[in-house]
Enzyme design. Structure first.
Site, short mmCIF file in Angstrom:
data_model
loop_
_atom_site.label_atom_id
_atom_site.label_comp_id
_atom_site.label_asym_id
_atom_site.label_seq_id
_atom_site.Cartn_x
_atom_site.Cartn_y
_atom_site.Cartn_z
CG ASP A 142 -2.12 -0.92 1.04
OD1 ASP A 142 -2.39 -1.31 -0.11
OD2 ASP A 142 -2.78 -1.24 2.04
CE LYS A 196 -7.61 6.08 -0.56
NZ LYS A 196 -8.92 6.19 0.13
CG MET A 234 -8.22 7.21 6.95
SD MET A 234 -8.86 5.63 6.36
CE MET A 234 -9.53 4.94 7.89
#
Length: 255
Positions: free
Chosen positions: A38, A59, A172
């Protein structure tokens, strides 16, 4: 014909500092035939597997290298053709890391699965700034909450957490900072300390300190952004004292 047994090991890489990976995780990387990694992992960790195929599936800034369904399929196909697949994830794979989802999918194909926990950023990042999530007399518990749910909305657990005296760690959540502080302000907690820590435990770590009432201005002035975690609670006041202790320890080790 591939004689290797198909296998998946989901590995937690820790919060960013490459020294915070576990010995068991290193052993998994050394035995990997394929590594799917990741965006938030420290890429120096890939050096533990010089001969493995390495595929970036993370991402960055909302851009996906692979959708989750494609990652699931890639794990299965590479396990069948190559053998041992290591799915390398930042922090701990079972804390907002979708590790359990990937294991569930792969097990449907009869593939052996293993899990190596990692040090979660929700714990390590505040610790590196000298912030204890619990402290006798200040906080008896802590919440770890995602700032963005599957539906891209703020978790309703934030509303519940704001009513408690616990330390609240939000991952997040930077895009919803205004909504978060509004919830705490509605509980008359404008003066509660808040820390925002960007790129925690890495050499690019940045820190902003304020209160529920001022943290948005601090974030704007210091241009803090994702990836970052938000820590809300009285324990944030402990930072200066503990940070000086940590600094002295680091200086002693270097000297």
């Amino acid at each position: 014909m591939n004689a290797k047994i198909p296998k998946l090991t989901v590995v937690g890489a820790g919060p960013g500092d490459p020294d915070l990976i576990t010995l068991k995780a290193i052993k998994a990387l050394e035995s990997a035939d394929v590594i799917l990694y990741d965006a938030l992992i420290n890429e120096s960790l890939l050096e533990y597997a010089p001969d493995a195929e390495k595929i970036f599936v993370g991402k960055r800034k909302g851009c996906y290298a692979y959708q989750q369904e494609q990652i699931n399929e890639l794990i299965v196909s590479r396990a069948k053709t190559h053998g041992h697949v290591v799915r390398l994830k930042g922090g701990d794979p079972f804390i907002f890391g979708r590790g359990a989802e990937e294991i569930d999918y792969v097990q449907e194909f009869g593939i052996e699965t293993n899990m190596v926990p990692g040090i979660s950023s929700s714990l390590a990042v505040p610790a590196y700034q000298g912030i204890p999530l619990t402290k006798r007399g200040s906080s008896e518990s802590f919440w770890v909450i995602t700032g963005t749910t599957k539906s891209h909305k703020l978790s309703q657990d934030v509303c519940l957490a704001a009513k408690s005296n616990a330390t609240v760690v939000i991952l997040m959540g930077m895009s919803k900072l205004n909504e978060i502080v509004s919830i705490f302000a509605a509980e008359n907690k404008e003066e509660v300390p808040v820390a925002v820590i960007q790129n925690g435990t890495t050499e690019n770590e940045r820190f902003g300190y304020g209160t529920v009432g001022t943290i948005e201005q601090v974030v704007s002035e210091q241009k803090l952004s994702s990836p970052a975690i938000i820590v809300i609670g009285e324990v944030v006041k402990q930072r200066a004292k503990l940070a000086s202790i940590c600094k002295n320890i680091k200086e002693e080790i270097v000297s």
